[in-house]
Design a protein around this motif. Structure first.
Motif, PDB file in Angstrom:
ATOM      1  N   SER D 227     -30.080  36.885  27.987  1.00 50.74           N
ATOM      2  CA  SER D 227     -31.010  37.734  27.137  1.00 50.74           C
ATOM      3  C   SER D 227     -30.610  38.223  26.189  1.00 50.74           C
ATOM      4  CB  SER D 227     -31.865  38.336  28.225  1.00 50.74           C
ATOM      5  OG  SER D 227     -32.322  37.795  29.227  1.00 50.74           O
ATOM      6  N   CYS D 228     -31.602  38.448  25.330  1.00 53.02           N
ATOM      7  CA  CYS D 228     -31.381  39.329  24.098  1.00 53.02           C
ATOM      8  C   CYS D 228     -32.505  40.236  23.594  1.00 53.02           C
ATOM      9  CB  CYS D 228     -30.894  38.529  22.811  1.00 53.02           C
ATOM     10  SG  CYS D 228     -30.108  39.722  21.519  1.00 53.02           S
ATOM     11  N   MET D 229     -32.235  41.468  23.682  1.00 53.45           N
ATOM     12  CA  MET D 229     -33.148  42.324  23.244  1.00 53.45           C
ATOM     13  C   MET D 229     -33.062  42.800  21.601  1.00 53.45           C
ATOM     14  SD  MET D 229     -35.727  43.420  24.946  1.00 53.45           S
ATOM     15  CE  MET D 229     -36.191  44.485  23.837  1.00 53.45           C
ATOM     16  N   MET D 230     -33.907  42.829  21.034  1.00 57.05           N
ATOM     17  CA  MET D 230     -33.647  43.155  19.474  1.00 57.05           C
ATOM     18  C   MET D 230     -34.604  44.186  19.042  1.00 57.05           C
ATOM     19  SD  MET D 230     -33.156  39.154  18.591  1.00 57.05           S
ATOM     20  CE  MET D 230     -33.941  38.570  19.866  1.00 57.05           C
ATOM     21  N   VAL D 231     -34.192  45.123  18.368  1.00 58.05           N
ATOM     22  CA  VAL D 231     -34.978  46.169  18.035  1.00 58.05           C
ATOM     23  C   VAL D 231     -35.056  46.283  16.343  1.00 58.05           C
ATOM     24  CG1 VAL D 231     -35.591  48.827  17.838  1.00 58.05           C
ATOM     25  CG2 VAL D 231     -34.810  47.454  20.036  1.00 58.05           C
ATOM     26  N   VAL D 232     -36.079  46.151  15.656  1.00 53.32           N
ATOM     27  CA  VAL D 232     -36.109  46.189  14.219  1.00 53.32           C
ATOM     28  C   VAL D 232     -36.821  47.363  13.677  1.00 53.32           C
ATOM     29  CG1 VAL D 232     -36.894  44.833  12.193  1.00 53.32           C
ATOM     30  CG2 VAL D 232     -35.950  43.693  14.188  1.00 53.32           C
ATOM     31  N   LEU D 233     -36.017  48.153  12.802  1.00 48.33           N
ATOM     32  CA  LEU D 233     -36.956  49.284  12.450  1.00 48.33           C
ATOM     33  C   LEU D 233     -36.760  49.189  10.862  1.00 48.33           C
ATOM     34  CD1 LEU D 233     -38.044  52.305  13.670  1.00 48.33           C
ATOM     35  CD2 LEU D 233     -36.623  50.618  14.990  1.00 48.33           C
ATOM     36  N   THR D 234     -37.948  49.399  10.039  1.00 45.56           N
ATOM     37  CA  THR D 234     -37.996  49.478   8.654  1.00 45.56           C
ATOM     38  C   THR D 234     -38.910  50.566   8.216  1.00 45.56           C
ATOM     39  OG1 THR D 234     -38.403  48.168   6.873  1.00 45.56           O
ATOM     40  CG2 THR D 234     -40.091  47.958   8.493  1.00 45.56           C
ATOM     41  N   ASP D 235     -38.542  51.048   7.026  1.00 44.31           N
ATOM     42  CA  ASP D 235     -39.471  52.090   6.297  1.00 44.31           C
ATOM     43  C   ASP D 235     -40.455  51.168   5.392  1.00 44.31           C
ATOM     44  OD1 ASP D 235     -37.655  51.039   4.471  1.00 44.31           O
ATOM     45  OD2 ASP D 235     -36.993  52.906   3.688  1.00 44.31           O
ATOM     46  N   ALA D 236     -40.445  49.885   5.280  1.00 45.87           N
ATOM     47  CA  ALA D 236     -41.335  49.179   4.485  1.00 45.87           C
ATOM     48  C   ALA D 236     -42.696  49.263   5.216  1.00 45.87           C
ATOM     49  CB  ALA D 236     -41.102  47.570   4.478  1.00 45.87           C
ATOM     50  N   PRO D 237     -43.793  49.508   4.613  1.00 40.97           N
ATOM     51  CA  PRO D 237     -45.320  49.692   5.124  1.00 40.97           C
ATOM     52  C   PRO D 237     -45.718  48.432   5.383  1.00 40.97           C
ATOM     53  CG  PRO D 237     -45.250  49.740   2.553  1.00 40.97           C
ATOM     54  CD  PRO D 237     -43.659  49.689   2.890  1.00 40.97           C
ATOM     55  N   LEU D 238     -45.448  48.126   6.610  1.00 38.91           N
ATOM     56  CA  LEU D 238     -46.201  46.771   7.144  1.00 38.91           C
ATOM     57  C   LEU D 238     -47.058  47.161   8.343  1.00 38.91           C
ATOM     58  CD1 LEU D 238     -42.861  44.605   7.395  1.00 38.91           C
ATOM     59  CD2 LEU D 238     -44.531  44.789   5.711  1.00 38.91           C
ATOM     60  N   ASP D 239     -48.207  46.430   8.519  1.00 38.82           N
ATOM     61  CA  ASP D 239     -48.960  46.668   9.834  1.00 38.82           C
ATOM     62  C   ASP D 239     -48.675  45.690  10.737  1.00 38.82           C
ATOM     63  OD1 ASP D 239     -49.831  44.077   9.035  1.00 38.82           O
ATOM     64  OD2 ASP D 239     -51.868  44.685   8.678  1.00 38.82           O
ATOM     65  N   ALA D 240     -49.016  45.842  11.904  1.00 38.49           N
ATOM     66  CA  ALA D 240     -48.782  45.146  12.991  1.00 38.49           C
ATOM     67  C   ALA D 240     -48.431  43.576  12.807  1.00 38.49           C
ATOM     68  CB  ALA D 240     -49.527  45.335  14.442  1.00 38.49           C
ATOM     69  N   ARG D 241     -49.486  43.130  12.069  1.00 38.01           N
ATOM     70  CA  ARG D 241     -49.290  41.414  11.903  1.00 38.01           C
ATOM     71  C   ARG D 241     -48.131  41.063  11.032  1.00 38.01           C
ATOM     72  NH1 ARG D 241     -50.623  38.947   7.585  1.00 38.01           N
ATOM     73  NH2 ARG D 241     -51.648  40.713   6.689  1.00 38.01           N
ATOM     74  N   ASN D 242     -47.760  41.953   9.906  1.00 39.52           N
ATOM     75  CA  ASN D 242     -46.576  41.626   9.407  1.00 39.52           C
ATOM     76  C   ASN D 242     -45.319  41.937   9.788  1.00 39.52           C
ATOM     77  OD1 ASN D 242     -47.280  39.888   7.320  1.00 39.52           O
ATOM     78  ND2 ASN D 242     -47.958  41.710   5.855  1.00 39.52           N
ATOM     79  N   LEU D 243     -45.507  43.013  10.979  1.00 40.09           N
ATOM     80  CA  LEU D 243     -44.311  43.525  11.724  1.00 40.09           C
ATOM     81  C   LEU D 243     -44.099  42.509  12.618  1.00 40.09           C
ATOM     82  CD1 LEU D 243     -45.241  47.391  12.276  1.00 40.09           C
ATOM     83  CD2 LEU D 243     -43.017  46.192  10.961  1.00 40.09           C
TER      84      LEU D 243
END
Lengths: 349, 349, 349, 349
Positions: D227-243
């Motif tokens: 398996s692979c767990m991936m966590v992505v953080l961004t300071d871009a203003p995205l809502d849940a749909r685009n996240l």
């Protein structure tokens, strides 16, 4: 007395002999009720699809999310693989990790599971934090293991019991309810059984009679909210795809009672078929299954809708007035008044 | 007469002034009815969220699939981008490509769209093949363009009209129905409008009264099946995520009428907010929106449930007995009998 | 010459004998290429899973949406029922309704379908509007019917052909590409075939060699965008759930070529198993199927990834420089340079 | 040394200054490594989006499920509401309930949360049961609370640390890896940071160079899975749909390393934006947000792909040979050989 004893009928299909989820052959239910002191009002309800080792003999299964404001454990693996590898446990919101951990204990220690290193615990919940000191997390792993061990076939206790001990539904005391439908032979003769943990709001209607309005208790008049866990078992041979469709119909049954799946509601349906047991390991590269065709599932859909509607109302008829945490008190449904209303509407005798 | 004129009340929230989808400011509906010769019984219903160029000024939107046995066009782009870039057109199953093509014509020829090379037509359908010679595909692109052109605000015709000309619902003549709810200011004052094309089965209940059983017409007694298209418009500022949740509640409204979403049913809900227009092109890298918080959407959910339930029943009250293809005849709902049943149950005056 | 003839190897699994989607027994492909005048550069590609009446003998199928900015027709019914009831047609974006209508014609007129009143056309597309006068919608129903009629087994033409006539990929001329994998007997011996219509952007890498960067052509340096349609056929006995998982792996194959599934990309995968034909009507209430177990699908996953990667690159190697609408010209991949780059990296001979 | 120090470049976008998830302003990471005796090889990695009370100040978030054979906690509420209300914790498969329970402790005891009765713990996992005595469940709530408490900005330790202590990737020792991309101002200047817990199989390729084949280690030659767990953080203003769309691109990054998302793989991506904090309670009925438009997200997509690919390879370069439970030994990636291979391919200096 259950609603049927007042002559109340939900839908058109006949019930199974117990009018309970345990009408599906082999299905067992175990419940532990925690009612201690002034503030502990919670518990555990466990549903076991069959008597064998559930991890080694997985059941075809699906989970439908009506409204996902909830903490159900185990969703993604059931969705991906189409199987259930633990019993289903229901409890309160903040005890989900405890219950999931208990299911790991349960699985790791079963004979035959000595090499198991991965367990997908399936745990549902609703929030009983109005009557129960939920922050105290009083459910222990032992309570969960006890519920699993005590599980049995036969009649299922309803009302303030197990995971329904401290729940509130349509502003009245909610709890555990159950119902079933047995299709006639012309519609293939399968049974659909439903068990619910009722803890939600809306505008209560019973067989369509607007009881909530008549009693002056409904959403946006009062602050009613919350969740409903629904478990659907059937002996019909359905794969995960059709089980998910069946699960969605249970959510339609909730809608028939006047539930609105408010923002804060965690409305989940877990649907399981007992028709096949999929071995965890086998020499064959294949699973051979004889599945009900798509064009034969509609009667099961109607059965799930009707049984869910009835199970929810059964929970309300069985539940009793309860006082709990911080002195909060929730009255039971005034059954006599309700039956009167239904009589006037021609829906009870 | 509409049900409300018989004193029938659906739920607890007040309607808008027209009790129609057009209570949402700016929303227009256009309908073309094709009733020709012995066998053509079909049509087109178009819903336009606003008066501007829909491609250049997209609306926030979502589509919820209750049961996907249908041919709706445009799902995936709405799901991915959260916007609607054409008006919504409803018609019969086999005319979806014609209507989708007409929406392309409509879009490409609008002033300002000279460079447009991609159009996501949104077209819903139900199957009117019992009363209509559906294989003949009698709907033309011109019919669709006419429906779009004639769209207007104000009252919406119900019953055997537009895309509902040839539909059948609960064994009775179905059609187009509409309803709305206007929330009180304390619940933020927004309007939710619903338009339905009713063509499905189950066990009809009207404000919970088991009319289908009383009249001896329900699924598995007779062979009732089919689909329901639901369109929900609101001026509440909801993004695609909350619009999809709202759309799902319309499906709960269908459940309240006794619909079962049978295997063969294509039950889709298209939900659109008129609160914002998202420009196709702009100099800004951002969309600035002020959205209703999650914890304020529940009243809208209840509004969608109630308005959908009422819109479906409105379609049945308005539809009239019709004979069509192959001499098939479908009777209208016996409104007098139904009102009597509701009076006895205390649900009509 | 195809990449393999330069000694280029994609992954580790062996190809089928044609290295084409038609390595899956019974699968046929038909293509119509429209290259007329200065501005018509488009076409149709049809894929038929088997030689029988597809409506009467449905195939198990699933559709995975990688990025849904596209107009694919037929998604929801495949998702709900798990079956495909028409051949698959690919064309340009604005011709989807025409192709869907043609599939209705095709279905309604086939012997045995005289009573059919509902057809779920499955049509994929990408946008060839840079080289093709897409607004002219030059594809006719007859073109689609011709593609279906001419479909045949055997080698599949690649490059500027059929639905790939006018497409652009990674800034070079794209088109149709195909590839296959044949699993060894130890992994159950099934074949996975892929056909792609390439029309997308990113940073091209071929067997990992960063060709796009070396050639100075990649997203955000240039304005590359667009879509990819992928069709996966297999003779492995998978149901819709596992076909959807397989389809998702084709999307992973796209990722291996440097595709980024940009906002404007319509990336869809249609996956079909030829192992069973599910009759539209039958006397049995059941479908009996012997399905590959979950724990035996991983090699098929790898096959789908590798074959998709290779099919995309095959499309680029086969496509030729093309001038079209408004004098737009797109150069073909400079194969010699690319092969040199791959030789230096040890990836070609 | 990290791959970049060998001149290895992943993609075309520039990294942030630390080339770590902590390049996103305010993001903190805390790790607890359990390496005790012969058989305990596990740990905890915690990611905190911001320094405030996460429950009171929720982050916009989404979870994408690449392959759902896993036990991630918290999916459905994030999906329904689009927000994250706890830090993210990663650990081993059988310790998910412990970690979820610890997050409840953490939340209930934070100042300001005295009335909280519902907590949606988000916990990811992979299975380290080859090197770790996973059945012993050696992670305690205190370990999780310690990881949360020790979380800090700045460089992030990679390799055999935290939740990556006992993991295996492509047949070599895996672990924790991280990377970031900082978009140029012309593409709006946002940062995307990724952290991965690598524990999966396939055919390893590093910047496309087929290292796995060259080293004779790949799926179906050996038995590689996981398996692979991936966590992505961004300071871009995205809502849940685009996240969620952004999260899906991380899965494409995994594909670029040769991962195949085998049947047994639990591949999840949790994506979070730090641009807004959504208050748990507020007097306003609205959330006001300024969101990046759909047509501006593609560069972020490419950033997520590249950073995930690099983070996975970073984990392999950092991890060291480890012996654990039952004497199992997993060798580290032979970095010198690998760098030689990459040099020959022109991908390292």
């Amino acid at each position: 007395k259950r609603p049927r004893e007042y002559g109340i009928r939900f839908g058109v299909l006949p019930t199974g002999s117990l009018n309970a989820i345990t009408d599906v052959p082999g299905v067992r239910v175990g419940q532990i009720t925690l009612k201690q002191g002034q503030n502990i009002r919670t518990g555990v309800t466990a549903i076991l699809p069959h008597e064998k080792n559930q991890f080694q003999q997985k059941s075809l299964a699906a989970i439908y999310i009506g409204n996902g404001f909830g903490k159900l454990a185990g969703y993604s693996q059931v969705e991906e693989l189409g199987t259930l590898e633990t019993p289903i446990v229901l409890t309160n919101t903040l005890s989900v990790p405890t219950a999931a951990d208990a299911l790991i204990d349960y699985t790791l220690t079963q004979p035959g599971n000595e090499q198991v290193r991965s367990v997908n615990s399936v745990v549902g919940e609703t929030n009983d934090g109005f009557l129960n000191d939920i922050r105290g997390r009083h459910v222990t792993k032992q309570h969960v293991l006890d519920a699993l061990r005590q599980a049995k076939t036969g009649p299922v206790e309803e009302g303030n019991v197990g995971a329904g001990t401290g729940t509130v539904c349509f502003g009245f005391k909610g709890g555990i309810g159950t119902s079933s439908r047995k299709l006639p032979a012309s519609l293939n003769g399968y049974t659909v059984g439903v068990l619910v943990q009722t803890n939600f709001g809306g505008t209560l209607q019973i067989t369509g009679v607007p009881v909530g309005v008549a009693l002056g208790k409904y959403s946006f008049k009062e602050n009613l909210d919350g969740s409903c866990m629904m478990v659907v078992l059937t002996d019909a041979p359905l794969d995960a795809r059709n089980l998910k469709r069946l699960a969605k119909r249970a959510f339609m049954g909730l809608a028939r009672t006047g539930g609105i799946a408010s923002n804060g509601s965690g409305d989940y349906v877990i649907a399981v078929s007992t028709a096949y047991q999929i071995p965890h390991e086998t020499n064959s590269a294949f699973d051979e299954v004889k599945l009900l065709r798509n064009d034969n599932v509609s009667a099961l859909f109607m059965a799930a809708i009707e049984a869910t509607e009835e199970a929810i109302v059964n929970s309300l008829f069985a539940a009793q007035t309860l006082t709990g945490d911080q002195g909060h008190k929730v009255e039971q449904l005034p059954v006599d008044k309700v039956v009167d209303l239904l009589k006037k509407a021609g829906q009870a005798k």
